[in-house]
Design an enzyme around this catalytic site. Structure first.
Site, mmCIF file in Angstrom:
data_model
loop_
_atom_site.group_PDB
_atom_site.id
_atom_site.type_symbol
_atom_site.label_atom_id
_atom_site.label_comp_id
_atom_site.label_asym_id
_atom_site.label_seq_id
_atom_site.Cartn_x
_atom_site.Cartn_y
_atom_site.Cartn_z
ATOM 1 N N GLY A 166 0.929 -1.495 -0.140
ATOM 2 C CA GLY A 166 0.185 0.009 -0.084
ATOM 3 C C GLY A 166 0.778 1.035 0.170
ATOM 4 O O GLY A 166 1.681 1.240 -0.395
ATOM 5 N N GLU A 167 0.284 2.189 0.578
ATOM 6 C CA GLU A 167 1.006 3.819 0.586
ATOM 7 C C GLU A 167 1.413 3.961 -0.704
ATOM 8 O O GLU A 167 2.626 4.834 -0.756
ATOM 9 C CB GLU A 167 2.169 3.640 1.784
ATOM 10 C CG GLU A 167 3.143 2.725 1.367
ATOM 11 C CD GLU A 167 4.281 2.657 2.546
ATOM 12 O OE1 GLU A 167 5.500 2.986 2.603
ATOM 13 O OE2 GLU A 167 3.883 2.550 3.846
#
Length: 351
Positions: free
Chosen positions: A317-318
């Site tokens: 993610g991120e």
């Protein structure tokens, strides 16, 4: 819904004539037709989206939206909620994966704090737009009120305005929030009418029992809110997250304003799915960066049109997967603009 009528405004239309001209240019370059595969398709598509014969993605904008989730109280994550604020601080200090990747591609990285259980420390890289200390536990009540949802959607749109003011040619949205794979799976289940067991995955590292518990939590929430899940606004309010709603708002704003989006993995794709359901034509502006290792990502990708650029087994993610794909886009643009045509090179075989 009346608080955010703008999300229903249809997306801008890509320039089909410029895309056709870019395809014709590809046919004149010194290579067998189609021999660069999807690199050709990327350049052609970006040309139509950017409305210019020679697209570029030199200026990339990255916004990471952070928030906590009340559903984390149900044991759906392998990490405590304090990690959300700690990781935002790590990103701001330059130590997170997205921090390294953003530096590597020369892109600004803004961090938007929408509300965490543990306060996020002050830092020049962090924008504080706190809606509350995370969402409510959506197994007991809606994750957020309609007013809170409107704020989150508007914060996403505001990030796009900052990107455009900076001259961005490509927008990347990311997220940070313990428990947000559960919220993303719940959003996707509601929008796709899919059973939770098919979309719930390990997230931050759950074992099989933990994944089963996550699926059960999602099933409980979908049953509780079933009367509001026939509309993407109700879905986001009932089982979404502040950062997921902000991503959806950003993607809608990009599509309306004509800014291409490189969509990250599982959570970002769930937000893109919501954006697509809110805004007619929004998916035309989405390029899918990678195939997340989260098992629920595949059906979401299919709903968005499929065709992710990379498959590296990532699930961080991120925005990490999306930023990893940026050099591929840049190479596609460089080939499109820099190769000689058959006529220019004096090579036989052109059209």
């Amino acid at each position: 819904m009346s608080q955010t009528p703008w999300v229903r405004v249809p997306a801008a239309a890509p320039d089909a004539a410029i895309a056709a001209a870019a395809a014709a240019h590809q046919a004149e370059l010194t290579k067998p037709a189609g021999s660069l595969g999807r690199l050709e398709d990327i350049a052609i598509r970006l040309a139509g989206l950017q409305r210019r014969a020679r697209p570029t993605v030199d200026r990339v904008w990255i916004s990471i939206f952070a928030a906590d989730h009340g559903v984390a109280a149900g044991g759906v994550s392998a990490f405590p909620q304090a990690v959300t604020a700690q990781m935002v601080a790590n990103m701001a200090a330059g130590g997170a994966a997205i921090s390294v990747l953003a530096r590597a591609i020369g892109a600004p990285l803004e961090l938007v704090n929408l509300g965490t259980v543990v306060p996020v420390p002050e830092h020049p890289a962090v924008r504080h737009a706190v809606i509350g200390p995370g969402t409510a536990d959506f197994t007991r009540q809606p994750a957020m009120s309609d007013a809170e949802l409107a704020i989150a959607l508007n914060e996403g749109a505001a990030a796009v305005e900052r990107a455009l003011a900076d001259g961005a040619e490509l927008f990347i949205g990311g997220e940070m929030g313990i428990g947000n794979t559960t919220a993303a799976a719940a959003v996707a289940c509601a929008l796709l009418h899919a059973p939770p067991r098919t979309l719930a995955g390990p997230g931050t590292g759950l074992n099989a029992a933990g994944v089963a518990r996550k699926a059960a939590v999602i099933e409980q929430a979908l049953a509780l809110h079933r009367n509001r899940l026939d509309d993407p606004v109700g879905v986001l309010a009932c089982v979404g997250g502040f950062e997921i709603a902000a991503l959806a708002g950003a993607y809608v704003a990009c599509a309306q304003r004509g800014l291409p989006v490189l969509v990250d993995g599982f959570i970002a794709s769930a937000a893109a799915l919501a954006a697509m359901r809110l805004c007619a034509g929004a998916q035309d502006w989405f390029l899918l960066a990678h195939c997340s290792a989260e098992p629920g990502h595949a059906p979401i990708r299919d709903a968005l049109g499929g065709g992710a650029l990379l498959d590296l087994g990532m699930r961080l993610g991120e925005a990490s997967g999306a930023v990893t794909a940026v050099p591929l886009l840049r190479l596609a643009c460089a080939l499109h603009a820099g190769m000689a045509t058959f006529a220019e090179a004096g090579v036989a075989g052109g059209a």
